[in-house]
Design an enzyme around this catalytic site. Structure first.
Site, PDB file in Angstrom:
ATOM      1  CG  HIS A  85      -1.968  -1.069   1.183  1.00  0.00           C
ATOM      2  ND1 HIS A  85      -2.936  -1.200   2.149  1.00  0.00           N
ATOM      3  CD2 HIS A  85      -2.197  -2.070   0.285  1.00  0.00           C
ATOM      4  CE1 HIS A  85      -3.720  -2.221   1.855  1.00  0.00           C
ATOM      5  NE2 HIS A  85      -3.281  -2.773   0.732  1.00  0.00           N
TER       6      HIS A  85
ATOM      7  CD  GLU B 288      -1.226   4.006   3.984  1.00  0.00           C
ATOM      8  OE1 GLU B 288      -1.105   3.384   2.895  1.00  0.00           O
ATOM      9  OE2 GLU B 288      -2.288   4.045   4.632  1.00  0.00           O
TER      10      GLU B 288
ATOM     11  CB  CYS C 152      -5.766  -0.789   6.016  1.00  0.00           C
ATOM     12  SG  CYS C 152      -4.088  -1.375   5.657  1.00  0.00           S
TER      13      CYS C 152
ATOM     14  CB  CYS D 291      -1.033   0.988   6.279  1.00  0.00           C
ATOM     15  SG  CYS D 291      -0.870   0.255   4.633  1.00  0.00           S
TER      16      CYS D 291
ATOM     17  CD1 TRP E  42     -15.132   5.992 -36.597  1.00  0.00           C
ATOM     18  CD2 TRP E  42     -15.842   5.753 -34.512  1.00  0.00           C
ATOM     19  NE1 TRP E  42     -14.788   4.732 -36.216  1.00  0.00           N
ATOM     20  CE2 TRP E  42     -15.222   4.561 -34.919  1.00  0.00           C
ATOM     21  CE3 TRP E  42     -16.370   5.817 -33.223  1.00  0.00           C
ATOM     22  CZ2 TRP E  42     -15.104   3.446 -34.090  1.00  0.00           C
ATOM     23  CZ3 TRP E  42     -16.252   4.716 -32.398  1.00  0.00           C
ATOM     24  CH2 TRP E  42     -15.630   3.551 -32.827  1.00  0.00           C
TER      25      TRP E  42
ATOM     26  CB  THR F 252     -25.458  -1.346 -28.010  1.00  0.00           C
ATOM     27  OG1 THR F 252     -26.287  -0.218 -27.724  1.00  0.00           O
ATOM     28  CG2 THR F 252     -24.070  -0.869 -28.408  1.00  0.00           C
TER      29      THR F 252
ATOM     30  CG  LEU G 216     -18.147  -3.205 -25.132  1.00  0.00           C
ATOM     31  CD1 LEU G 216     -19.237  -3.749 -24.209  1.00  0.00           C
ATOM     32  CD2 LEU G 216     -18.346  -1.719 -25.371  1.00  0.00           C
TER      33      LEU G 216
ATOM     34  N   GLY H 234     -27.055   1.476 -25.398  1.00  0.00           N
ATOM     35  CA  GLY H 234     -27.488   2.597 -26.219  1.00  0.00           C
ATOM     36  C   GLY H 234     -28.471   3.527 -25.545  1.00  0.00           C
TER      37      GLY H 234
END
Length: 322
Positions: A44, A46, A69, A78, A164, A190, A198, A252
């Protein structure tokens, strides 16, 4: 703390499902050591900053964007690392709403005699960590609805063609949103009409989980994908349980309308191209019943407007309480 926020931004696409945190250790002689959250299983922020400081962390001040944490996960707490390093002061922007922390890290530091301050640059960090904070507070992902349209608010011609509308720079920016998202969702319509992949291709980054609202045809490029149906609130609950902190909804128009009228969108990102269809037969941003009068208009606040190549990127947030 500004530097810690900048460091957190560098971890945006690598840290999830952990929060993208930045930390700065300022030692007694004024030297600065930095850290940002690594990929899951790595240190992490820290711990990384303390490792950079080494023995010089004794008596240091630490600036960190999120409460350290206080529980054992893939890495040790941490808060304990800060105590073991002998730091004198910890400045925290925001508390962690995760039920495993929720003030426990602050309490542990203070019990060890470390001075703790909370709230410095809190608004900036809440904005940066909004997906994480919402997920840990509600169990649901932060929802971004991405739309691309002409200046007269149209997303496709009357014959259905839509690629586009925006230019290369706007599409690069949209791929950045994908890279920052844990999942991307489109409707089955879509998928049938555009057969999108995607995936993240135009910028560096990991591919998000692909989610289809409805049944995607066999052989579609979106596979493998998670196919969902039913109440959208239940869909968001399920995605939250799967560790999705940020969901990007790409369409969509019918799906956009469902999320919009359901009050499920946390941020609208609308790319506007310098183009006009010039008629009322082109398709609009939303498909479905809208406001019946001016008094019923949905109103939000504009968070940001930026020029992206030849296009405009408008970021819109719902008004509080909506």
């Amino acid at each position: 703390m500004d530097r810690a926020i900048a460091l957190g931004a560098t971890a945006r696409t690598v840290a999830p499902p952990n929060p993208w945190v930045g930390a700065v250790v300022v030692t007694a002689d004024g030297a600065v050591h930095e850290g940002a959250t690594a990929a899951p299983g790595g240190p992490h922020a820290e711990a990384a900053a303390l490792a950079a400081a080494g023995a010089a962390a004794l008596g240091a001040s630490v600036y960190v964007t999120l409460e350290p944490c206080s529980h054992h996960g893939r890495t040790p707490p941490c808060a304990e690392a800060l105590i073991a390093a002998g730091v004198a002061r910890v400045v925290i922007a925001v508390e962690d709403p995760d039920e495993r922390v929720a003030g426990g890290g602050i309490e542990r530091l203070r019990a060890a005699g470390i001075a703790v301050e909370v709230g410095l640059c809190a608004d900036g960090v809440r904005a940066q960590l909004a997906p994480y904070l919402k997920h840990r507070s509600t169990g649901r992902p932060w929802v971004i609805l991405k739309l691309a349209a002409t200046l007269d608010g149209r997303i496709a011609a009357s014959d259905g063609t839509s690629r586009w509308i925006t230019g290369d720079a706007a599409r690069d920016d949209a791929h950045r949103l994908r890279a920052e998202s844990d999942a991307v969702l489109v409707g089955a319509g879509t998928v049938r009409a555009d057969d999108p992949e995607l995936t993240v291709r135009r910028v560096p980054g990991r591919d998000p989980m692909r989610v289809v609202l409805g049944d995607a045809p066999a052989g579609a490029k979106v596979h493998p994908s998670l196919q969902v149906s039913g109440d959208l609130g239940g869909v968001l609950d399920d995605l939250g349980r799967r560790g999705v902190l940020q969901l990007l909804v790409e369409g969509g128009a019918g799906v956009a309308h469902q999320f919009h009228v359901g009050g499920l969108v946390d941020r609208y990102v609308i790319y506007l191209a310098p183009a006009l269809f010039g008629g009322d037969d082109a398709r609009g941003l939303f498909s479905g019943a809208g406001a019946r009068s001016v008094g019923d208009l949905w109103r939000g606040s504009i968070v940001d407007v930026a020029r992206v190549g030849d296009d405009l990127r408008v970021e819109l947030a719902p008004l509080k309480g909506r």
